[in-house]
Design a protein around this motif. Structure first.
Motif, mmCIF file in Angstrom:
data_model
loop_
_atom_site.group_PDB
_atom_site.id
_atom_site.type_symbol
_atom_site.label_atom_id
_atom_site.label_comp_id
_atom_site.label_asym_id
_atom_site.label_seq_id
_atom_site.Cartn_x
_atom_site.Cartn_y
_atom_site.Cartn_z
ATOM 1 N N LEU A 17 0.834 -1.207 0.000
ATOM 2 C CA LEU A 17 0.000 0.000 0.000
ATOM 3 C C LEU A 17 0.867 1.255 0.000
ATOM 4 C CD1 LEU A 17 -2.856 1.191 0.173
ATOM 5 C CD2 LEU A 17 -2.702 1.041 2.665
ATOM 6 N N GLY A 18 1.951 1.214 0.782
ATOM 7 C CA GLY A 18 2.862 2.358 0.839
ATOM 8 C C GLY A 18 3.508 2.633 -0.507
ATOM 9 N N PHE A 19 3.995 1.588 -1.187
ATOM 10 C CA PHE A 19 4.620 1.775 -2.498
ATOM 11 C C PHE A 19 3.616 2.219 -3.557
ATOM 12 C CE2 PHE A 19 8.012 -1.036 -0.738
ATOM 13 C CZ PHE A 19 9.082 -0.190 -0.998
ATOM 14 N N TYR A 20 2.370 1.783 -3.422
ATOM 15 C CA TYR A 20 1.328 2.204 -4.368
ATOM 16 C C TYR A 20 1.052 3.694 -4.248
ATOM 17 C CZ TYR A 20 -3.221 2.684 -6.627
ATOM 18 O OH TYR A 20 -4.242 3.104 -7.428
ATOM 19 N N LEU A 21 1.063 4.201 -3.009
ATOM 20 C CA LEU A 21 0.721 5.591 -2.770
ATOM 21 C C LEU A 21 1.901 6.551 -2.964
ATOM 22 C CD1 LEU A 21 -1.550 5.141 0.399
ATOM 23 C CD2 LEU A 21 -2.280 5.615 -1.961
ATOM 24 N N LEU A 22 3.123 6.026 -3.060
ATOM 25 C CA LEU A 22 4.298 6.891 -3.257
ATOM 26 C C LEU A 22 4.204 7.640 -4.585
ATOM 27 C CD1 LEU A 22 7.536 5.068 -2.040
ATOM 28 C CD2 LEU A 22 6.655 7.266 -1.317
#
Length: 351
Positions: free
Chosen positions: A346-351
């Motif tokens: 989720l973190g990498f998707y939102l970066l």
């Protein structure tokens, strides 16, 4: 049922991959076809390595599975390097570490734990792998990043080359240690394969399937790389997300399928060898080889990751070590690893 489905995808997917690339079909459509075809081919590679694991034992079988599974990602990454997509390659290496430790390991512990309340594997192998994980990911990956802050690009690349050579030498030494000089010294009761179990394929057929599947994957992977830019623009994905999640999952499909199957059959030693062994191979062999191969292309790739990539990998390593160091697993520990993977994804998707 799954094997028949994989067969259908291979029979249909490989010809469509060839025809679609020649006829210049929609890049989005071809991205889907290429991914499904690679996953189906990886399924065949998983079945072949399972047969070889029964013939050769859990350690060699796990090593073969990791090697041919990582061959898929290595091929994809080389074509990506040729196209100048160094960020995608570094992200895919990060994704492999996270995917193998958290996704593959988590699913193996979780699926196996639903069937068996407690599963055990060789505690000596777990501790040996823990030390190597700390060295490969935390020492070899963090040091270039820290020193690169006060170095020009040419010296950073020189440092990366030196680190890569050390990693390759130590990885080969680790194989020599486990498979030759100390083979059988640290034995576990679950390491011994059941004598009545028959492999699905003989050794020669399994090796032929592995070789043919690898050749087919090489062709499809080269075409897959050329769809990344269009897919990223269409869905708003960053190169980081494509590398960490998409390329890593597709490139490691063979390990995913095989490790989960082994855990379901209560062969947790092989499952752990695939998940952790594949991570070590990525960090200590695939990544260094890619650094050296990049020297042949116009854009060289130093072994320098972004801070989010490094923090994610370090977290995954420590979480895996804390869970697996006792040589004992259950479904809740698998759920913990999967939860960590979802949070990072989720973190990498939102970066």
């Amino acid at each position: 049922m799954i094997n028949k489905l994989f067969m259908i995808f291979v029979v249909i997917g490989v010809p469509l991959s060839v025809i679609g690339s020649i006829m210049h079909w929609s890049q989005i459509l071809m991205f889907v076809i290429y991914c499904l075809t690679i996953i189906a081919l990886a399924g065949f590679m998983g079945r072949a390595t399972e047969s070889l694991a029964i013939i050769s034992g859990p350690r060699i079988g796990g090593l073969l599975n990791a090697t041919f599974g990582n061959a898929v990602e290595l091929i994809i990454s080389i074509f990506a390097l040729q196209a100048g997509l160094t960020e995608v390659v570094l992200a895919s290496l990060t994704g492999s570490v996270l995917g193998n430790l958290l996704l593959v390991g988590g699913l193996s512990f979780f699926i196996g734990g639903l069937k068996y309340k407690r599963q055990q594997f060789n505690i000596y192998d777990a501790r040996h792998n823990s030390a190597l994980l700390i060295f490969a990911v935390i020492v070899a990956f963090v040091i270039p990043e820290i020193f690169a802050q006060r170095m020009p690009e040419d010296k950073t690349l020189t440092l990366s080359i030196g680190v890569s050579i050390v990693l390759i030498i130590l990885y080969l030494a680790a194989l020599l240690f486990r498979l030759v000089t100390h083979r059988g010294v640290y034995q576990h009761k679950n390491d011994v394969s059941e004598e009545h179990e028959e492999p699905e394929w003989g050794k020669l057929r399994a090796i032929m399937v592995l070789l043919l599947s690898t050749v087919a994957v090489a062709y499809v992977s080269e075409n897959l790389v050329h769809t990344f830019e269009t897919v990223a623009e269409k869905f708003g994905w960053s190169e980081l997300f494509i590398g960490v999640i998409i390329v890593a999952i597709v490139g490691n499909a063979a390990e995913h399928a095989s490790a989960i199957l082994m855990a379901y059959k209560d062969k947790m030693g092989v499952a752990v060898e695939i998940a952790v062994g594949s991570t070590l191979q990525v960090a200590m062999f695939v990544a260094p080889v890619l650094v050296l191969v990049s020297l042949l292309f116009s854009t060289s790739m130093p072994l320098v990751f972004t801070i989010p990539e490094l923090v994610s990998m370090i977290t995954a390593v420590f979480l895996t070590i804390s869970i697996s160091n006792d040589g004992d697993t259950n479904w809740f520990e698998g759920a913990t690893l999967l939860g960590a993977y979802i949070i990072m994804g989720l973190g990498f998707y939102l970066l």
